[in-house]
Design an enzyme around this catalytic site. Structure first.
Site, PDB file in Angstrom:
ATOM      1  N   TYR A 184       0.764  -1.286  -0.108  1.00 13.26           N
ATOM      2  CA  TYR A 184      -0.109   0.120  -0.008  1.00 13.26           C
ATOM      3  C   TYR A 184       0.833   1.101   0.052  1.00 13.26           C
ATOM      4  O   TYR A 184       1.987   1.145   0.654  1.00 13.26           O
ATOM      5  CB  TYR A 184      -0.726   0.036   1.295  1.00 13.26           C
ATOM      6  CG  TYR A 184      -1.790   1.433   1.376  1.00 13.26           C
ATOM      7  CD1 TYR A 184      -2.917   1.154   0.657  1.00 13.26           C
ATOM      8  CD2 TYR A 184      -1.075   2.372   1.840  1.00 13.26           C
ATOM      9  CE1 TYR A 184      -3.733   2.538   0.946  1.00 13.26           C
ATOM     10  CE2 TYR A 184      -2.039   3.629   2.007  1.00 13.26           C
ATOM     11  CZ  TYR A 184      -3.312   3.548   1.543  1.00 13.26           C
ATOM     12  OH  TYR A 184      -3.880   4.757   1.482  1.00 13.26           O
TER      13      TYR A 184
ATOM     14  N   GLU B 188      -3.567   7.720  -4.012  1.00 12.64           N
ATOM     15  CA  GLU B 188      -3.476   6.329  -3.560  1.00 12.64           C
ATOM     16  C   GLU B 188      -3.171   5.051  -4.457  1.00 12.64           C
ATOM     17  O   GLU B 188      -3.948   4.937  -5.363  1.00 12.64           O
ATOM     18  CB  GLU B 188      -4.806   6.091  -2.716  1.00 12.64           C
ATOM     19  CG  GLU B 188      -4.691   4.925  -1.605  1.00 12.64           C
ATOM     20  CD  GLU B 188      -6.231   4.702  -1.068  1.00 12.64           C
ATOM     21  OE1 GLU B 188      -7.029   4.717  -1.769  1.00 12.64           O
ATOM     22  OE2 GLU B 188      -6.134   4.725   0.039  1.00 12.64           O
TER      23      GLU B 188
END
Ligand code: ADP
Ligand code: MG
Length: 220
Positions: free
Chosen positions: A109, A197
């Site tokens: 992530y 993101e």
């Protein structure tokens, strides 16, 4: 303003960042054409909506024939996709992204965002990326790392190295990551983003690092 994944990936590419090859399509026929043009024998068909959680909702699937690309695109387009992030109303799927599949070894992530408290860009990373990151952040917050960027200096080498090390990247993956992070920072500033993101950022089986999903919000 939120961008679709395929638009966000175009912006990444314009910032010299490698992404999987892919083409957006607004009809089943166009999706078939896209798969043909991309070539190969497996494709990912991804519903383009302004919400995550698509994978778990059936909006991201790997298929292994051109016919399956067309059938899946036809079943997604024009329908509403309800995910954990946009329930209960869901959002209409007007386009799909047809993409090459990548052999994934690990899912990480990575995000850049404006941290209102420090008034700086923060980089958030975790080795536990993929479709359960919200759960990870909630249950094991120590698995989420943060680096804050000095506005005059941007992302510094030591920060890239610290994150790459914490993410247990080695060799080409380590180099890719240390090149990627400053490039993402430049994209973030150049496009006035409030959020960039990448989940997942993948390590491929041949040890390269690249964004597989991308969510961008522009500060309008
Ligand atoms: P969402 O976050 O909305 O669920 P993602 O784009 O993150 O959608 O896709 C969900 C999952 O599908 C990813 O975590 C990854 O495992 C898989 N996936 C997505 N794109 C590809 C691709 N190009 N090749 C292989 N697997 C993929
Ligand atoms: Mg994702």
């Amino acid at each position: 303003m939120n961008l679709h994944e395929f638009q966000a990936k175009q912006i990444l590419r314009s910032g010299n960042i490698n992404t999987p090859r892919g083409l957006a399509a607004a009809s089943a026929e166009a999706a078939l054409e896209a798969a043909r043009e991309l070539g190969g024998d497996a494709w990912v068909v991804k519903a383009q909506i302004h919400a995550g959680g698509r994978g778990k909702a059936g909006g991201v699937k790997v298929v292994k024939s051109l016919d399956a690309v067309r059938t899946l695109a036809a079943s997604l387009l024009g329908q509403k996709l309800v995910t954990i992030q946009n329930a209960p109303d869901g959002q209409p799927v007007n386009q799909v992204l047809v993409e090459e599949t990548l052999p994934i070894a690990r899912e990480l992530y990575l995000s850049l965002l404006v941290d209102r408290e420090t008034e700086r860009v923060a980089i958030v990373a975790s080795a536990a990326g993929g479709m359960d990151i919200e759960e990870v952040a909630h249950a094991t917050p120590e698995k989420v790392l943060t680096e804050t960027c000095d506005p005059l200096l941007g992302v510094q080498d030591f920060q890239c190295r610290a994150l790459a090390f914490a993410l247990e990247l080695t060799g080409d993956a380590y180099k890719d990551f240390c090149r990627l992070l400053p490039a993402l920072y430049r994209v973030f500033l150049a496009n006035d983003l409030s959020l960039l993101e990448i989940n997942p950022l993948v390590v491929t089986t041949d040890n390269r690092v690249l964004p597989l999903d991308c969510k961008m919000s522009v500060d309008d």
